[in-house]
Design a protein around this motif. Structure first.
Motif, PDB file in Angstrom:
ATOM      1  N   LYS A  24      66.582  35.935  81.433  1.00 57.39           N
ATOM      2  CA  LYS A  24      67.264  34.896  80.513  1.00 57.39           C
ATOM      3  C   LYS A  24      67.937  34.215  80.492  1.00 57.39           C
ATOM      4  O   LYS A  24      67.528  33.282  79.120  1.00 57.39           O
ATOM      5  CB  LYS A  24      68.546  36.107  79.941  1.00 57.39           C
ATOM      6  CG  LYS A  24      68.578  38.114  80.125  1.00 57.39           C
ATOM      7  CD  LYS A  24      68.097  37.790  78.348  1.00 57.39           C
ATOM      8  CE  LYS A  24      67.550  38.910  77.934  1.00 57.39           C
ATOM      9  NZ  LYS A  24      67.167  39.853  77.555  1.00 57.39           N
ATOM     10  N   LEU A  25      68.419  32.986  81.433  1.00 55.69           N
ATOM     11  CA  LEU A  25      68.497  31.903  81.144  1.00 55.69           C
ATOM     12  C   LEU A  25      67.826  31.570  81.198  1.00 55.69           C
ATOM     13  O   LEU A  25      67.374  30.698  80.550  1.00 55.69           O
ATOM     14  CB  LEU A  25      69.132  31.820  82.817  1.00 55.69           C
ATOM     15  CG  LEU A  25      69.391  30.244  82.595  1.00 55.69           C
ATOM     16  CD1 LEU A  25      71.061  29.959  81.609  1.00 55.69           C
ATOM     17  CD2 LEU A  25      70.410  29.792  84.444  1.00 55.69           C
ATOM     18  N   GLY A  26      66.103  31.721  82.429  1.00 59.01           N
ATOM     19  CA  GLY A  26      64.876  30.770  81.688  1.00 59.01           C
ATOM     20  C   GLY A  26      64.585  31.023  80.367  1.00 59.01           C
ATOM     21  O   GLY A  26      64.165  30.068  79.831  1.00 59.01           O
ATOM     22  N   MET A  34      65.845  22.844  76.734  1.00 59.23           N
ATOM     23  CA  MET A  34      66.670  22.530  78.037  1.00 59.23           C
ATOM     24  C   MET A  34      66.301  21.546  78.507  1.00 59.23           C
ATOM     25  O   MET A  34      64.450  21.999  79.299  1.00 59.23           O
ATOM     26  CB  MET A  34      67.049  23.456  78.582  1.00 59.23           C
ATOM     27  CG  MET A  34      68.662  24.273  77.661  1.00 59.23           C
ATOM     28  SD  MET A  34      69.778  25.372  78.050  1.00 59.23           S
ATOM     29  CE  MET A  34      70.623  24.199  78.249  1.00 59.23           C
ATOM     30  N   SER A  35      66.841  20.754  79.014  1.00 52.51           N
ATOM     31  CA  SER A  35      65.809  19.508  80.203  1.00 52.51           C
ATOM     32  C   SER A  35      67.540  19.234  81.026  1.00 52.51           C
ATOM     33  O   SER A  35      68.313  19.079  81.393  1.00 52.51           O
ATOM     34  CB  SER A  35      65.643  17.957  79.381  1.00 52.51           C
ATOM     35  OG  SER A  35      65.519  17.893  80.434  1.00 52.51           O
ATOM     36  N   LEU A  36      66.902  19.338  82.004  1.00 48.48           N
ATOM     37  CA  LEU A  36      67.705  19.223  83.776  1.00 48.48           C
ATOM     38  C   LEU A  36      67.169  18.165  84.260  1.00 48.48           C
ATOM     39  O   LEU A  36      65.446  17.833  84.917  1.00 48.48           O
ATOM     40  CB  LEU A  36      67.933  20.635  84.909  1.00 48.48           C
ATOM     41  CG  LEU A  36      68.396  21.475  83.812  1.00 48.48           C
ATOM     42  CD1 LEU A  36      68.280  22.588  85.675  1.00 48.48           C
ATOM     43  CD2 LEU A  36      69.720  21.044  83.395  1.00 48.48           C
ATOM     44  N   PHE A  37      68.327  17.227  84.522  1.00 46.31           N
ATOM     45  CA  PHE A  37      67.352  15.453  85.213  1.00 46.31           C
ATOM     46  C   PHE A  37      67.220  14.722  85.110  1.00 46.31           C
ATOM     47  O   PHE A  37      65.466  14.491  85.851  1.00 46.31           O
ATOM     48  CB  PHE A  37      67.003  16.184  86.776  1.00 46.31           C
ATOM     49  CG  PHE A  37      68.824  17.020  87.312  1.00 46.31           C
ATOM     50  CD1 PHE A  37      69.765  16.871  88.035  1.00 46.31           C
ATOM     51  CD2 PHE A  37      68.268  18.283  87.479  1.00 46.31           C
ATOM     52  CE1 PHE A  37      70.382  17.685  88.408  1.00 46.31           C
ATOM     53  CE2 PHE A  37      69.140  19.542  88.294  1.00 46.31           C
ATOM     54  CZ  PHE A  37      70.737  18.867  88.789  1.00 46.31           C
ATOM     55  N   HIS A  43      59.120  22.216  83.757  1.00 48.43           N
ATOM     56  CA  HIS A  43      59.197  21.894  85.032  1.00 48.43           C
ATOM     57  C   HIS A  43      61.286  22.741  84.838  1.00 48.43           C
ATOM     58  O   HIS A  43      61.049  22.970  85.764  1.00 48.43           O
ATOM     59  CB  HIS A  43      59.251  19.934  85.091  1.00 48.43           C
ATOM     60  CG  HIS A  43      58.472  20.220  85.077  1.00 48.43           C
ATOM     61  ND1 HIS A  43      58.055  18.223  84.929  1.00 48.43           N
ATOM     62  CD2 HIS A  43      56.989  20.424  85.073  1.00 48.43           C
ATOM     63  CE1 HIS A  43      56.232  18.393  84.744  1.00 48.43           C
ATOM     64  NE2 HIS A  43      55.494  19.318  85.119  1.00 48.43           N
ATOM     65  N   THR A  44      61.741  22.112  83.643  1.00 52.46           N
ATOM     66  CA  THR A  44      63.100  22.751  83.898  1.00 52.46           C
ATOM     67  C   THR A  44      63.533  24.481  84.146  1.00 52.46           C
ATOM     68  O   THR A  44      64.108  24.946  85.045  1.00 52.46           O
ATOM     69  CB  THR A  44      64.011  22.444  83.009  1.00 52.46           C
ATOM     70  OG1 THR A  44      63.790  21.161  82.857  1.00 52.46           O
ATOM     71  CG2 THR A  44      65.606  22.856  82.590  1.00 52.46           C
ATOM     72  N   SER A  45      62.467  24.741  83.601  1.00 54.18           N
ATOM     73  CA  SER A  45      62.236  26.615  83.811  1.00 54.18           C
ATOM     74  C   SER A  45      61.700  26.926  84.606  1.00 54.18           C
ATOM     75  O   SER A  45      61.969  27.753  85.443  1.00 54.18           O
ATOM     76  CB  SER A  45      61.161  27.362  82.158  1.00 54.18           C
ATOM     77  OG  SER A  45      60.988  28.379  82.536  1.00 54.18           O
ATOM     78  N   ILE A  46      60.763  26.361  85.586  1.00 56.19           N
ATOM     79  CA  ILE A  46      60.624  25.896  86.832  1.00 56.19           C
ATOM     80  C   ILE A  46      61.365  26.201  87.789  1.00 56.19           C
ATOM     81  O   ILE A  46      61.875  26.962  88.797  1.00 56.19           O
ATOM     82  CB  ILE A  46      59.641  24.952  87.702  1.00 56.19           C
ATOM     83  CG1 ILE A  46      58.197  25.888  86.197  1.00 56.19           C
ATOM     84  CG2 ILE A  46      58.791  25.872  88.767  1.00 56.19           C
ATOM     85  CD1 ILE A  46      56.727  25.060  86.340  1.00 56.19           C
ATOM     86  N   ILE A  47      61.938  25.142  87.399  1.00 52.56           N
ATOM     87  CA  ILE A  47      63.320  24.629  88.047  1.00 52.56           C
ATOM     88  C   ILE A  47      63.962  25.958  88.485  1.00 52.56           C
ATOM     89  O   ILE A  47      64.866  26.808  89.589  1.00 52.56           O
ATOM     90  CB  ILE A  47      63.650  23.613  88.755  1.00 52.56           C
ATOM     91  CG1 ILE A  47      62.805  22.308  88.768  1.00 52.56           C
ATOM     92  CG2 ILE A  47      65.302  23.882  89.174  1.00 52.56           C
ATOM     93  CD1 ILE A  47      63.478  21.333  88.153  1.00 52.56           C
ATOM     94  N   VAL A  48      64.109  26.650  87.165  1.00 50.03           N
ATOM     95  CA  VAL A  48      65.989  27.524  87.464  1.00 50.03           C
ATOM     96  C   VAL A  48      64.903  28.694  87.857  1.00 50.03           C
ATOM     97  O   VAL A  48      65.724  29.609  88.199  1.00 50.03           O
ATOM     98  CB  VAL A  48      65.793  27.893  85.347  1.00 50.03           C
ATOM     99  CG1 VAL A  48      66.569  29.311  85.037  1.00 50.03           C
ATOM    100  CG2 VAL A  48      66.707  26.376  85.050  1.00 50.03           C
ATOM    101  N   THR A  49      63.849  28.932  87.690  1.00 45.22           N
ATOM    102  CA  THR A  49      62.757  30.305  88.489  1.00 45.22           C
ATOM    103  C   THR A  49      63.393  30.132  90.002  1.00 45.22           C
ATOM    104  O   THR A  49      63.055  31.283  89.954  1.00 45.22           O
ATOM    105  CB  THR A  49      61.338  30.611  87.787  1.00 45.22           C
ATOM    106  OG1 THR A  49      62.101  30.674  86.402  1.00 45.22           O
ATOM    107  CG2 THR A  49      60.846  31.887  88.731  1.00 45.22           C
TER     108      THR A  49
END
Length: 362
Positions: A24-26, A34-37, A43-49
């Motif tokens: 759900k969060l991904g 959304m973007s992180l860092f 890539h953010t979605s991969i990091i969340v996963t």
């Protein structure tokens, strides 16, 4: 087993819940771009996963760590567990060696125990044998003690008999000595008989007395002693010697004892006579014999005891002495061997026989 099932259920629930939340969060992050860092949304979605996967792993490990001591030990104490296991293995090996040595020692001790039991059994048999020997020895001891007591009693009896025999021997030696002295006196008396004066002839009555019955032993001894003393005084008067306590009359001690016993056992008055045992010569001891017999009536007054015819002439004196001897024998004895109870006082009656030849001449 129930604990393991619970842990699996909790891991499954936690893993599913975290995966669902991560998904759900991904999705939301992907939709919102959304973007992180400063990374791209992909890539953010991969990091969340990845983070979600890490959270699943971390949550799983955390739950396992929180709910199981074995997991905590496996995660944080494996080295210590290995060290402990190694130490335990060493200790087990050491204990195993000790157990092996203990078993060997046990076998040795068991063998020694069997040997000791055999020795104990042997000792028990020896003890039983010793007890049997002790019982036999005790029985032998009792028998020996009984025999010893019997021997002691026999020894005491024999000692008493020996003492009595010694006393008898001393008495007999004294008696033999007295007899030897008497023999010497008699031998000397034979010489004096040819030269000396005969005071009393053999069997002549020296003294007599009548003793009442029922006397004690002491009174009987005193009675015999008084009669011997009276006889001694008579002989001293005939010798013309002053009575100064000296003794010239000898009576055998055994004769005195027999006479005393007759007085003790008597139930009637007894006549005690002291008779010359031989011719008593002047200057020699007077050997006498004591005769004891019951007092009894023998002759009536005037009764004829003995009569005979004596020829006159030169042989008249010897014939008269022979006649008196015959009278004495008749008066001395009654029926059989019974002595008379005392001296017989006689009256001698001499009657001249008629001469038948003279009557024929007439």
């Amino acid at each position: 087993m129930l604990v393991g099932v619970k842990i699996l259920i909790i891991i499954a629930l936690m893993g599913g819940l975290i995966a669902y939340m991560g998904d759900k969060l991904g999705t939301k992050i992907g939709k919102r771009r959304m973007s992180l860092f400063g990374l791209r949304p992909k890539h953010t979605s991969i990091i969340v996963t990845i983070v979600t996967g890490l959270l699943v792993s971390a949550a799983t490990v955390g739950v396992l760590t929180f709910t199981s001591q074995s997991v905590r030990t496996a995660l944080f104490g494996m080295d210590q567990l290995r060290a402990d296991m190694k130490q335990l293995n060493n200790e087990v090996a050491a204990k195993t060696q000790e157990l092996i040595r203990g078993q060997a020692l046990l076998e040795q001790n068991k063998q020694e125990l069997e040997e000791r039991m055999a020795e104990i059994e042997q000792i028990r048999r020896e003890v039983e044998a010793t007890k049997a020997e002790l019982a036999s020895a005790q029985a032998a001891k009792d028998a020996t003690e009984a025999e010893l007591a019997s021997l002691q009693a026999s020894y005491a009896e024999v000692s008493q008999k020996v003492a009595e025999l010694e006393a008898t021997r001393a008495k007999m030696e004294a008696h033999i000595k007295n007899l030897q002295n008497t023999q010497e006196q008699l031998q000397n008396g034979i010489i004096h008989l040819r030269e000396g004066t005969i005071l009393f002839q053999v069997d002549q009555l020296l003294a007599q007395a009548v003793v009442r019955p029922g006397l004690s032993e002491e009174d009987s001894n005193n009675a015999i002693k008084h009669i011997i003393d009276d006889t001694n005084k008579l002989v001293l008067r005939r010798l013309g010697i002053e009575d100064n306590g000296q003794s010239v009359v000898y009576v055998d001690r055994q004769n005195v004892e027999v006479a005393t016993q007759k007085l003790i056992n008597s139930k009637t008055p007894m006549v005690v006579q002291v008779v010359a045992a031989g011719n008593i010569i002047s200057g020699e001891p007077a050997v006498a014999v004591i005769q004891v017999y019951p007092q009894q009536f023998i002759y009536k007054n005037g009764e004829v005891i003995h009569s005979t015819v004596i020829d006159g002439g030169t042989n008249a004196q010897s014939s008269m002495l022979q006649f008196l001897k015959q009278v004495n024998e008749r008066a001395k004895y009654t029926d059989g061997d019974t002595y008379s109870s005392g001296p017989v006082h006689l009256k001698l009656r001499i009657t001249q026989m008629p001469d038948f030849n003279d009557k024929a001449k007439m």
